[in-house]
Write an enzyme that holds these catalytic residues in place. Structure first.
Site, PDB file in Angstrom:
ATOM      1  N   SER A  12      41.790  40.000  52.960  1.00  0.00           N
ATOM      2  CA  SER A  12      42.780  41.062  52.711  1.00  0.00           C
ATOM      3  C   SER A  12      42.385  41.878  51.472  1.00  0.00           C
ATOM      4  O   SER A  12      42.553  43.098  51.446  1.00  0.00           O
ATOM      5  CB  SER A  12      44.188  40.479  52.564  1.00  0.00           C
ATOM      6  N   THR A  68      38.786  41.072  43.394  1.00  0.00           N
ATOM      7  CA  THR A  68      38.250  39.752  43.096  1.00  0.00           C
ATOM      8  C   THR A  68      36.802  39.602  43.544  1.00  0.00           C
ATOM      9  O   THR A  68      36.365  40.287  44.477  1.00  0.00           O
ATOM     10  CB  THR A  68      39.130  38.695  43.818  1.00  0.00           C
ATOM     11  N   ASP A  69      36.090  38.669  42.916  1.00  0.00           N
ATOM     12  CA  ASP A  69      34.722  38.379  43.366  1.00  0.00           C
ATOM     13  C   ASP A  69      34.719  37.596  44.682  1.00  0.00           C
ATOM     14  O   ASP A  69      33.668  37.423  45.299  1.00  0.00           O
ATOM     15  CB  ASP A  69      33.939  37.616  42.282  1.00  0.00           C
ATOM     16  N   LYS A 128      48.201  27.455  40.421  1.00  0.00           N
ATOM     17  CA  LYS A 128      46.748  27.616  40.291  1.00  0.00           C
ATOM     18  C   LYS A 128      46.106  26.396  39.616  1.00  0.00           C
ATOM     19  O   LYS A 128      46.787  25.584  39.001  1.00  0.00           O
ATOM     20  CB  LYS A 128      46.435  28.907  39.517  1.00  0.00           C
ATOM     21  N   ILE A 145      55.761  47.292  46.862  1.00  0.00           N
ATOM     22  CA  ILE A 145      54.734  48.349  46.960  1.00  0.00           C
ATOM     23  C   ILE A 145      54.592  48.867  48.391  1.00  0.00           C
ATOM     24  O   ILE A 145      53.984  49.903  48.611  1.00  0.00           O
ATOM     25  CB  ILE A 145      53.341  47.892  46.442  1.00  0.00           C
TER      26      ILE A 145
HETATM   27  P1  NAD Z   1      49.999  36.807  40.525  1.00  0.00           P
HETATM   28  O1  NAD Z   1      50.198  36.156  41.849  1.00  0.00           O
HETATM   29  O2  NAD Z   1      50.205  36.010  39.287  1.00  0.00           O
HETATM   30  O3  NAD Z   1      50.912  38.109  40.400  1.00  0.00           O
HETATM   31  C1  NAD Z   1      51.088  39.007  41.441  1.00  0.00           C
HETATM   32  C2  NAD Z   1      52.296  39.862  41.128  1.00  0.00           C
HETATM   33  O4  NAD Z   1      52.453  40.816  42.205  1.00  0.00           O
HETATM   34  C3  NAD Z   1      53.602  39.084  41.049  1.00  0.00           C
HETATM   35  O5  NAD Z   1      54.331  39.466  39.905  1.00  0.00           O
HETATM   36  C4  NAD Z   1      54.340  39.449  42.327  1.00  0.00           C
HETATM   37  O6  NAD Z   1      55.750  39.424  42.181  1.00  0.00           O
HETATM   38  C5  NAD Z   1      53.815  40.856  42.574  1.00  0.00           C
HETATM   39  N1  NAD Z   1      53.908  41.243  43.992  1.00  0.00           N
HETATM   40  C6  NAD Z   1      53.497  40.527  45.076  1.00  0.00           C
HETATM   41  N2  NAD Z   1      53.763  41.194  46.202  1.00  0.00           N
HETATM   42  C7  NAD Z   1      54.330  42.373  45.824  1.00  0.00           C
HETATM   43  C8  NAD Z   1      54.809  43.507  46.546  1.00  0.00           C
HETATM   44  N3  NAD Z   1      54.769  43.548  47.874  1.00  0.00           N
HETATM   45  N4  NAD Z   1      55.307  44.544  45.846  1.00  0.00           N
HETATM   46  C9  NAD Z   1      55.350  44.518  44.485  1.00  0.00           C
HETATM   47  N5  NAD Z   1      54.932  43.466  43.772  1.00  0.00           N
HETATM   48  C10 NAD Z   1      54.421  42.397  44.419  1.00  0.00           C
HETATM   49  O7  NAD Z   1      48.523  37.389  40.578  1.00  0.00           O
HETATM   50  P2  NAD Z   1      47.452  37.555  39.408  1.00  0.00           P
HETATM   51  O8  NAD Z   1      46.701  36.300  39.268  1.00  0.00           O
HETATM   52  O9  NAD Z   1      48.104  38.149  38.225  1.00  0.00           O
HETATM   53  O10 NAD Z   1      46.473  38.618  40.088  1.00  0.00           O
HETATM   54  C11 NAD Z   1      46.656  40.024  39.892  1.00  0.00           C
HETATM   55  C12 NAD Z   1      45.591  40.765  40.670  1.00  0.00           C
HETATM   56  O11 NAD Z   1      44.292  40.348  40.222  1.00  0.00           O
HETATM   57  C13 NAD Z   1      45.622  40.508  42.175  1.00  0.00           C
HETATM   58  O12 NAD Z   1      45.355  41.714  42.843  1.00  0.00           O
HETATM   59  C14 NAD Z   1      44.492  39.502  42.401  1.00  0.00           C
HETATM   60  O13 NAD Z   1      43.943  39.636  43.690  1.00  0.00           O
HETATM   61  C15 NAD Z   1      43.509  39.924  41.337  1.00  0.00           C
HETATM   62  N6  NAD Z   1      42.620  38.839  40.864  1.00  0.00           N
HETATM   63  C16 NAD Z   1      43.133  37.703  40.321  1.00  0.00           C
HETATM   64  C17 NAD Z   1      42.279  36.712  39.862  1.00  0.00           C
HETATM   65  C18 NAD Z   1      42.800  35.453  39.218  1.00  0.00           C
HETATM   66  O14 NAD Z   1      42.001  34.574  38.886  1.00  0.00           O
HETATM   67  N7  NAD Z   1      44.108  35.307  39.001  1.00  0.00           N
HETATM   68  C19 NAD Z   1      40.899  36.858  39.972  1.00  0.00           C
HETATM   69  C20 NAD Z   1      40.405  38.037  40.540  1.00  0.00           C
HETATM   70  C21 NAD Z   1      41.272  39.022  40.964  1.00  0.00           C
END
Ligand code: NAD
Length: 347
Positions: free
Chosen positions: A165, A137-138, A201, A60
């Site tokens: 971040s 996220t919270d 996780k 990205i």
């Molecule tokens: P994850 O780590 O499982 O997945 C992240 C994905 O982003 C991966 O597939 C990775 O390959 C891709 N990625 C990372 N860097 C990249 C880059 N530079 N370019 C393109 N792709 C890239 O994360 P998740 O748990 O699925 O979380 C997804 C979103 O939700 C995130 O923004 C996270 O901050 C947010 N979030 C997650 C949670 C949770 O409990 N998992 C809670 C609140 C918010």
């Protein structure tokens, strides 16, 4: 609608794409994912070859690539999941979190601005309904004591490089609404759990270590509290907000299942004791619970997160459906099946 989903090979992104393609025929999804250690194409098994899904491996932060995708696919919607997402990793290696979570978000915002808006800030012909949904996220709100809840009005107070971040990326998204009039929406949700979550996780670690009869590490005194949201409920909320939410707004999404980490570990061990009882002749332990071990606490470990999601309930008519019991049982069964597949393939 032509939607760019970033990070769609990760935990929540892959659940979301699978969910959305089952429900809607009127969307074309371009899934941009770098496939870092956290991304996995196996997560996309059900949809990889779907006619409405195109997978692109890329970063990205690559402005040329993101611009090209916007142009070639006439992107008029973005759902932005891609991020470095693990707090412990952010403590060890903060730089990549700044790169992806802040600069990467800026890159995607810039493509949307250039592609959707005229110089005077009005929308280009054909892009009047274009929208940008930022997934956050919270954790941006910092920590709570024993009482109270985060709301959309809570001040930001991030405590880890990860949450700092994400907080920065939320601010950038907000600024694109106020400065350029870009149609943006941000959702901040609580801790997700469910199938396809990365091994690193908490919940997958508890299940994996229990099944391997290895120590189950729990930080500090285990009393840190999280508000657990089943991933399918999160996907339902994203769909609601993306298609029905009000631009420029923020919505909090909560699970309504506050549990301490030790409580989560004990619940999982109890279910595993039933689903996969330990061998009667196991002389070492009688319950998976005995594998739980307290380890040194995470630096800056927030004590409690909890969400008041009245706004999304009232404005978008969303409400979580899964009880923690239902969600955790489905999650455990997913990891049990995954383990059986690994053992079968090894034979
Ligand atoms: P994850 O780590 O499982 O997945 C992240 C994905 O982003 C991966 O597939 C990775 O390959 C891709 N990625 C990372 N860097 C990249 C880059 N530079 N370019 C393109 N792709 C890239 O994360 P998740 O748990 O699925 O979380 C997804 C979103 O939700 C995130 O923004 C996270 O901050 C947010 N979030 C997650 C949670 C949770 O409990 N998992 C809670 C609140 C918010």
């Amino acid at each position: 609608m032509n939607i760019l989903v970033t990070g769609g090979a990760g935990f929540i992104g892959s659940n979301f794409i699978t969910y959305l393609l089952r429900r809607r025929k009127d969307v074309q999804i371009v899934n941009l994912d770098k496939l870092t250690y956290a991304g996995n194409l196996e997560n996309l098994q059900e949809v990889y070859d779907h006619p409405n899904h195109t997978f692109v491996q890329g970063d990205i932060c690559d402005q040329t690539l993101v611009d090209t995708l916007f142009k070639n696919h006439r992107i008029n919607g973005v759902i932005h999941f891609a991020a470095e997402s693990h707090v412990d990793q952010s403590i060890k290696q903060p730089t990549v979190f700044i790169q992806t979570n802040i600069l990467g978000t800026l890159t995607v915002l810039e493509s949307a601005r250039k592609h959707w808006l005229n110089k005077n800030g009005s929308y280009k012909e054909g892009y009047q309904d274009a929208r940008f949904h930022h997934i956050s996220t919270d954790e941006v709100f910092g920590t709570l004591g024993d009482e109270g809840y985060f709301t959309e009005m809570t001040s930001y107070a991030p405590n880890s490089p990860y949450s700092a971040s994400k907080a920065s990326s939320d601010m950038l998204v907000r600024s694109y609404f106020h400065t350029y009039g870009l149609n943006v929406i941000t959702t901040n949700c609580s801790n997700n759990y469910g199938p396809r979550q990365h091994n690193e996780k908490l919940i997958p670690t508890i299940i994996r270590n229990a099944l391997a009869l290895e120590p189950i590490p729990i930080y500090g005194n285990g009393k840190n509290i999280r508000d657990w949201l089943f991933v399918t409920d999160h996907c339902r909320a994203i769909e609601k907000v993306f298609f029905e939410g009000k631009f420029g707004e923020t919505y909090l999404i909560g699970g309504h299942y506050e549990k301490s980490n030790i409580n989560v570990a004990e619940i999982i061990c109890k279910i595993l004791d039933k689903l996969k009882p330990l061998a009667k002749n196991n002389k070492e332990i009688k319950s998976y619970r005995e594998l739980i071990q307290y380890v040194n606490d995470r630096p800056g470990h927030d004590y409690r997160y909890a969400i008041d999601d009245t706004k999304i309930r009232n404005e978008c008519n969303w409400k979580n459906k899964y009880s923690f019991e239902e969600g955790i049982n489905e999650t455990i069964r997913y990891y049990l099946n995954k383990q059986i597949k690994v053992i079968t393939n090894e034979k």
